[in-house]
Design an enzyme around this catalytic site. Sequence first.
Site, PDB file in Angstrom:
ATOM      1  N   SER A 150      75.006   8.809  41.885  1.00  0.00           N
ATOM      2  CA  SER A 150      73.723   9.388  42.269  1.00  0.00           C
ATOM      3  C   SER A 150      72.652   9.065  41.240  1.00  0.00           C
ATOM      4  O   SER A 150      72.904   9.058  40.037  1.00  0.00           O
ATOM      5  CB  SER A 150      73.892  10.900  42.409  1.00  0.00           C
ATOM      6  OG  SER A 150      72.847  11.589  41.793  1.00  0.00           O
ATOM      7  N   LYS A 151      71.478   8.761  41.744  1.00  0.00           N
ATOM      8  CA  LYS A 151      70.378   8.406  40.851  1.00  0.00           C
ATOM      9  C   LYS A 151      70.051   9.548  39.900  1.00  0.00           C
ATOM     10  O   LYS A 151      69.678   9.331  38.760  1.00  0.00           O
ATOM     11  CB  LYS A 151      69.126   8.079  41.680  1.00  0.00           C
ATOM     12  CG  LYS A 151      69.271   6.840  42.531  1.00  0.00           C
ATOM     13  CD  LYS A 151      68.073   6.667  43.447  1.00  0.00           C
ATOM     14  CE  LYS A 151      68.308   5.523  44.425  1.00  0.00           C
ATOM     15  NZ  LYS A 151      67.238   5.413  45.419  1.00  0.00           N
TER      16      LYS A 151
END
Length: 464
Positions: free
Chosen positions: A234-235
């Site tokens: 996930s960013k």
Amino acid sequence: MIRVRFAPSPTGYFHVGGARTALYNWMLAKQSGGKFVLRIEDTDAERNKEEWVDGICNAMSWLGITWDEGPIRQSSRTKRHIEMALSLLEKGDAYYCDCRREDVEERNKASERTKQGYDGYCRDRKLEKSPTTVLRYKVPADGSTTVHDLVRGEVVVANENIDDFVLLKANESPLFVLANVVDDIDMEISHVLRAEEHLPNTPKAVLLFNSFGKEAPLFAHVPVLVNEKRQKLSKRRDRVAVEDFKDKGFLPEAMINYLALLGWSPKDNREFMTLDEMTAEFAIEDVGHSPSFFDEKKMEHFNGVYIRALSDSDFVGLLLPFLEKTTWWQGGDGNTAKLLALAPITKERVSLLGQATDLLLPVFAPEITIDEALFEKEVAPHASLISQVATLCANLDQFDAPSIEAMLRDLSATSEIPLRKLQSPIRVATTGAKAGLPLFELWEQTGKATVIDRLLASVQDASK
RNA sequence: GGCCCCAUCGUCUAGCGGUCUAGGACAUCACCCUCUCACGGUGAAGACACGGGUUCGAACCCCGUUGGGGCUGCCA
């Protein structure tokens, strides 16, 4: 002709998962002379930022993932998306709905429905368009929808399990699935290769292709990349920006090579390959089915191998930007020449370009600092030896590696101190570190005067 | 909860019914090489999630269980 698209949404930095998806798309297109389209999925005006588009493009370019068309902003095609959505309304495949999320949830609760999505409340209400209505797709009540997936095989979903999804928001802006399908049609995309997270909404896309009277492209859903907790990268949560790896001193070729192997391997299972080799051998059918852990340690190993394979001058060229970020690098032809001389022994000691600066600091920095505890342990007890070495250095006519080596070996023999023991105090005294570049070459490039100065300075300090 | 996907060493993987006492790579450990550290070399430890089938024979095929993941938005 194979036409693929890589369709990131500019809601954050470009991460390694996206890079791998882009790479697979690229290889799939290039292996048969196909085209790679870069499409920016920015239909959600709230969450997108133009600077992320630049970030994505820059990172892709750095990796060598080029695009033949684009970047095309999906937002520039809104009119077309709306037009296509309305054609569905006309056909009877879509309808307006004014349900609020809370209303749907309440009804679901009350009805003991096991499913939680939209319940089709407005299907036959024949509502007119208004500022509070969304346009929903009317999913067939029965039957099933099949996704033909090149990596998963056939995925069949009962239509009753597919909610009537929203095509157009109340403000008329198009949503993901609609925009996606319309663009894929108009851009004549032949293969949709994307991450597995998109698999659940693919039946919806297939339904839309059918409604538009178009044949769906071939799908290929590759497994996601996961973190150490086995969750999708996930960013927000994971620090996996391509840009950051570049700044640490990863080489694009090494990243590409490593990333390709996360989920795919060539027939002979070899690991080091050029992009061209991988492209020639890549087969989407051979991509694995389970998620892969993105192991930065292993990628670093790949990077080390790639760094060692660099020519000395290429290595120096790549190193310069890292050196220039230090406070002590002066530049200049003389220093560059020294750097070139040190390249062979520096290369094999780093796995990241960024690690080279610490190794090179003793040669180029005017001042070194020695940790006090280290000084007391390694240097102070050997002051007389160090002083002796300083004198021997001063007597050397040639201050080059062979002469230094001969001098120290001679001293080792006469003093009966093994060279490995002997080098320790003088290394710390002249570099501030217990380990580093081989001493003889390091001293040669540091220069006679500086080496003697540092030796004498430490003798001084030891007597305090 | 519902729907979907997945399951070989800690990690990435090879394996696509017999050649598997399961091979390679990273990481770990030991030894060798060696001016330190590295590089390189040699070796060690380390896996077919479980239970049923099918079959002469299963890591490979089928079913179930368990476990993990994804999706479930007027995000993508």
